[in-house]
Design a protein around this motif. Structure first.
Motif, mmCIF file in Angstrom:
data_model
loop_
_atom_site.group_PDB
_atom_site.id
_atom_site.type_symbol
_atom_site.label_atom_id
_atom_site.label_comp_id
_atom_site.label_asym_id
_atom_site.label_seq_id
_atom_site.Cartn_x
_atom_site.Cartn_y
_atom_site.Cartn_z
ATOM 1 N N PHE A 133 0.841 -1.201 0.000
ATOM 2 C CA PHE A 133 0.000 0.000 0.000
ATOM 3 C C PHE A 133 0.878 1.254 0.000
ATOM 4 N N THR A 134 1.900 1.268 0.853
ATOM 5 C CA THR A 134 2.790 2.432 0.930
ATOM 6 C C THR A 134 3.512 2.657 -0.394
ATOM 7 N N ALA A 135 4.027 1.578 -0.991
ATOM 8 C CA ALA A 135 4.731 1.701 -2.267
ATOM 9 C C ALA A 135 3.788 2.162 -3.375
ATOM 10 N N THR A 136 2.549 1.700 -3.366
ATOM 11 C CA THR A 136 1.576 2.116 -4.379
ATOM 12 C C THR A 136 1.372 3.621 -4.339
ATOM 13 N N VAL A 137 1.283 4.186 -3.137
ATOM 14 C CA VAL A 137 1.125 5.634 -3.009
ATOM 15 C C VAL A 137 2.329 6.358 -3.596
ATOM 16 N N LEU A 138 3.533 5.911 -3.279
ATOM 17 C CA LEU A 138 4.729 6.569 -3.812
ATOM 18 C C LEU A 138 4.801 6.466 -5.339
ATOM 19 N N LEU A 139 4.381 5.340 -5.890
ATOM 20 C CA LEU A 139 4.392 5.189 -7.350
ATOM 21 C C LEU A 139 3.317 6.060 -8.000
ATOM 22 N N GLN A 140 2.199 6.254 -7.337
ATOM 23 C CA GLN A 140 1.207 7.193 -7.845
ATOM 24 C C GLN A 140 1.769 8.611 -7.847
ATOM 25 N N LEU A 141 2.493 8.954 -6.803
ATOM 26 C CA LEU A 141 3.117 10.278 -6.737
ATOM 27 C C LEU A 141 4.155 10.441 -7.836
ATOM 28 N N ASN A 146 12.903 -1.436 -2.736
ATOM 29 C CA ASN A 146 13.269 -2.826 -3.073
ATOM 30 C C ASN A 146 14.327 -3.412 -2.141
ATOM 31 N N HIS A 147 14.564 -2.746 -1.041
ATOM 32 C CA HIS A 147 15.454 -3.240 0.024
ATOM 33 C C HIS A 147 16.902 -3.441 -0.451
ATOM 34 N N THR A 148 17.362 -2.563 -1.323
ATOM 35 C CA THR A 148 18.774 -2.588 -1.718
ATOM 36 C C THR A 148 19.525 -1.381 -1.140
ATOM 37 N N SER A 149 18.928 -0.723 -0.149
ATOM 38 C CA SER A 149 19.519 0.491 0.423
ATOM 39 C C SER A 149 20.656 0.199 1.392
ATOM 40 N N GLY A 150 20.609 -0.951 2.039
ATOM 41 C CA GLY A 150 21.577 -1.264 3.086
ATOM 42 C C GLY A 150 21.242 -0.664 4.435
ATOM 43 N N VAL A 151 20.152 0.082 4.547
ATOM 44 C CA VAL A 151 19.770 0.714 5.816
ATOM 45 C C VAL A 151 19.477 -0.378 6.847
ATOM 46 N N LEU A 184 9.111 -3.634 -5.989
ATOM 47 C CA LEU A 184 8.832 -2.500 -5.116
ATOM 48 C C LEU A 184 7.620 -2.876 -4.275
ATOM 49 N N ALA A 185 7.902 -3.581 -3.179
ATOM 50 C CA ALA A 185 6.875 -4.125 -2.280
ATOM 51 C C ALA A 185 6.012 -5.177 -2.961
ATOM 52 N N LEU A 186 6.557 -5.852 -3.948
ATOM 53 C CA LEU A 186 5.932 -7.023 -4.551
ATOM 54 C C LEU A 186 6.940 -8.162 -4.536
ATOM 55 N N ILE A 187 6.526 -9.296 -3.989
ATOM 56 C CA ILE A 187 7.349 -10.497 -4.022
ATOM 57 C C ILE A 187 6.897 -11.352 -5.188
ATOM 58 N N GLU A 188 7.841 -11.783 -6.002
ATOM 59 C CA GLU A 188 7.565 -12.671 -7.128
ATOM 60 C C GLU A 188 7.940 -14.097 -6.728
ATOM 61 N N GLN A 189 7.008 -14.997 -6.920
ATOM 62 C CA GLN A 189 7.195 -16.386 -6.509
ATOM 63 C C GLN A 189 6.672 -17.306 -7.604
ATOM 64 N N LYS A 190 7.451 -18.325 -7.974
ATOM 65 C CA LYS A 190 6.987 -19.301 -8.947
ATOM 66 C C LYS A 190 6.686 -20.604 -8.235
ATOM 67 N N LEU A 191 5.469 -21.114 -8.423
ATOM 68 C CA LEU A 191 5.049 -22.355 -7.796
ATOM 69 C C LEU A 191 5.551 -23.565 -8.571
ATOM 70 N N SER A 192 5.405 -24.747 -7.991
ATOM 71 C CA SER A 192 5.916 -25.974 -8.594
ATOM 72 C C SER A 192 5.271 -26.283 -9.934
ATOM 73 N N CYS A 193 4.038 -25.798 -10.145
ATOM 74 C CA CYS A 193 3.339 -26.059 -11.400
ATOM 75 C C CYS A 193 3.629 -25.006 -12.456
ATOM 76 N N GLY A 194 4.516 -24.052 -12.155
ATOM 77 C CA GLY A 194 4.907 -23.039 -13.126
ATOM 78 C C GLY A 194 4.143 -21.732 -13.018
ATOM 79 N N VAL A 195 3.110 -21.662 -12.176
ATOM 80 C CA VAL A 195 2.349 -20.421 -12.002
ATOM 81 C C VAL A 195 3.192 -19.396 -11.252
ATOM 82 N N THR A 196 3.236 -18.171 -11.763
ATOM 83 C CA THR A 196 3.948 -17.076 -11.099
ATOM 84 C C THR A 196 2.962 -16.207 -10.344
ATOM 85 N N LEU A 197 3.276 -15.941 -9.090
ATOM 86 C CA LEU A 197 2.436 -15.119 -8.236
ATOM 87 C C LEU A 197 3.167 -13.848 -7.829
ATOM 88 N N TYR A 198 2.397 -12.790 -7.623
ATOM 89 C CA TYR A 198 2.909 -11.542 -7.072
ATOM 90 C C TYR A 198 2.091 -11.201 -5.839
#
Length: 384
Positions: free
Chosen positions: A96-104, A141-146, A324-338
């Motif tokens: 939700f927070t990332a969506t607001v920043l991307l809208q901005l 995307n958590h590459t800041s090192g903070v 950007l606050a979305l995790i990409e995951q591929k299941l065993s059957c090949g379906v990709t989820l966000y």
């Protein structure tokens, strides 16, 4: 505030615990009457058998809905878990927070390549931290090192040990959390690695306020909650209550040496999580949100593509990539989820959808020491 069942990044670290041996029970009116989902229900019931007090879940697929509650919602009274329960969603709040920043960004009011220093001068400083070398994109995307504030020893002692019981109603400001994080060295140089840090999204919430003149919670309400008619969703600020209906929430308190004790942690001041994880919702609303987001109803194509532009999480989280606050995951059957998962005291949640937003699932366990959502996702998207 978590990343996919990984204790090192969880707001509440998962602890091994004996099964509570609570029988699963279906929520009235859910399940077969809405199309079956037998495999999904069976997977939810197995989480209860493995030690979770109860679970609630909802599915949204091509405009149809299915919901179920299994197990126990109140260990004192034996009340069953409800299919329409509200719950604390933890780090799902980050989307939700990332969506607001991307809208901005789409409105030209901020760039993801702006430095943190531009918007929060002097805030990210100390022990090697330098906001002038960190971009907004790197926060998201958590590459800041903070440094991750929820790993600070003082924070851990005050909120994950039995001290939580006397601190549960205390307000913790964003400035206080960032100051705690700045006591530590960064995890790495900006842009050279990946490490989940709740501090990133505390800072993101502060940036939303700087850009708009309104708090992140108000912007989420105006830009996401109200347009999508998410009636069960809110960022509660310092309000410790959960709206009804809801189950009780139970914790082992991960820094408590007596892992046999179970604490009722339903009421708490969610400011300890802030923009990184304070929100309350229900499964139907989360499915509506992620379906709308991935379906292109909240962001222009450019910003949605940026959100889905994932980076490797390295050896820390094999099999997952983080946007950007979305995790990409591929299941065993090949379906990709966000989607995203989330953990906060007494509550573990997951919300995902297919890339087109047409098939979504959200779930919650009302315990923070056991439970794995992956078998439920596999059942829903690969078997049912």
């Amino acid at each position: 505030m978590a990343v996919r069942k990984t204790a090192a990044c969880a707001m509440v670290a998962a602890l091994a615990a004996g099964a509570l041996a609570i029988p699963a029970s279906a929520a009235p009116g859910a399940g077969q009457a809405r199309g079956g989902h037998e495999a999904t229900r069976a997977a939810l019931e197995k989480t209860v058998e493995a030690g979770v007090p109860g679970a609630t879940a909802g599915v949204r697929e091509d405009g149809t809905r299915w919901q179920a509650g299994v197990g126990t919602g109140d260990l004192r009274t034996g009340k069953p878990r409800g299919a329409e329960d509200h719950y604390r969603v933890g780090s799902i709040s980050k989307t939700f927070t990332a969506t607001v920043l991307l809208q901005l960004e789409a409105e030209g009011r901020i760039s993801l390549d702006d430095t943190v220093e531009k918007w929060l001068p002097g805030v990210v400083r100390g022990h090697g931290h330098d906001g002038g070398r960190i971009t907004v994109r790197q926060l998201l995307n958590h590459t800041s090192g903070v440094f991750n504030v929820t790993e600070d020893p003082q924070f851990v002692r005050e909120f994950f040990s039995t001290e939580f019981l006397k601190n549960r109603y205390r307000t913790v400001t964003a400035a206080e959390q960032v100051a705690l994080a700045m006591r530590h060295a960064p995890s790495f140089e900006p842009g050279t690695g990946w490490r989940y840090s709740n501090t990133n999204y505390t800072l993101a919430g502060m940036i939303v306020e700087k850009v708009t003149g309104r708090g992140y919670a108000e912007e989420i309400r105006r830009r996401v909650i109200e347009p999508l008619h998410l009636r069960g969703t809110r960022s509660p600020g310092t309000d410790p209550r959960l709206p009804g209906p809801h189950a009780r929430a139970y914790s082992k308190l991960s820094n408590d040496p007596d892992a046999t004790k179970t604490y009722d942690v339903t009421a708490l001041n969610p400011s300890l999580a802030g923009a990184a994880g304070d929100m309350v919702s229900d499964s139907a609303d989360l499915n509506r949100f992620y379906s709308a987001l991935l379906g292109g109803k909240l962001l222009p194509k450019k910003q949605l593509a940026e959100m889905k532009d994932t980076v490797s999480t390295g050896d820390e989280h094999p099999g997952y990539r983080y946007g950007l606050a979305l995790i990409e995951q591929k299941l065993s059957c090949g379906v990709t989820l966000y989607g995203h998962d989330g953990g906060i005291h007494g509550s573990t949640s997951d919300a995902v959808t297919t890339a087109d937003g047409k098939h979504a699932l959200a779930l919650n366990f009302n315990g923070d020491w056991a439970g794995d959502s992956t078998p439920v996702l596999e059942a829903e998207f690969c078997e049912d």
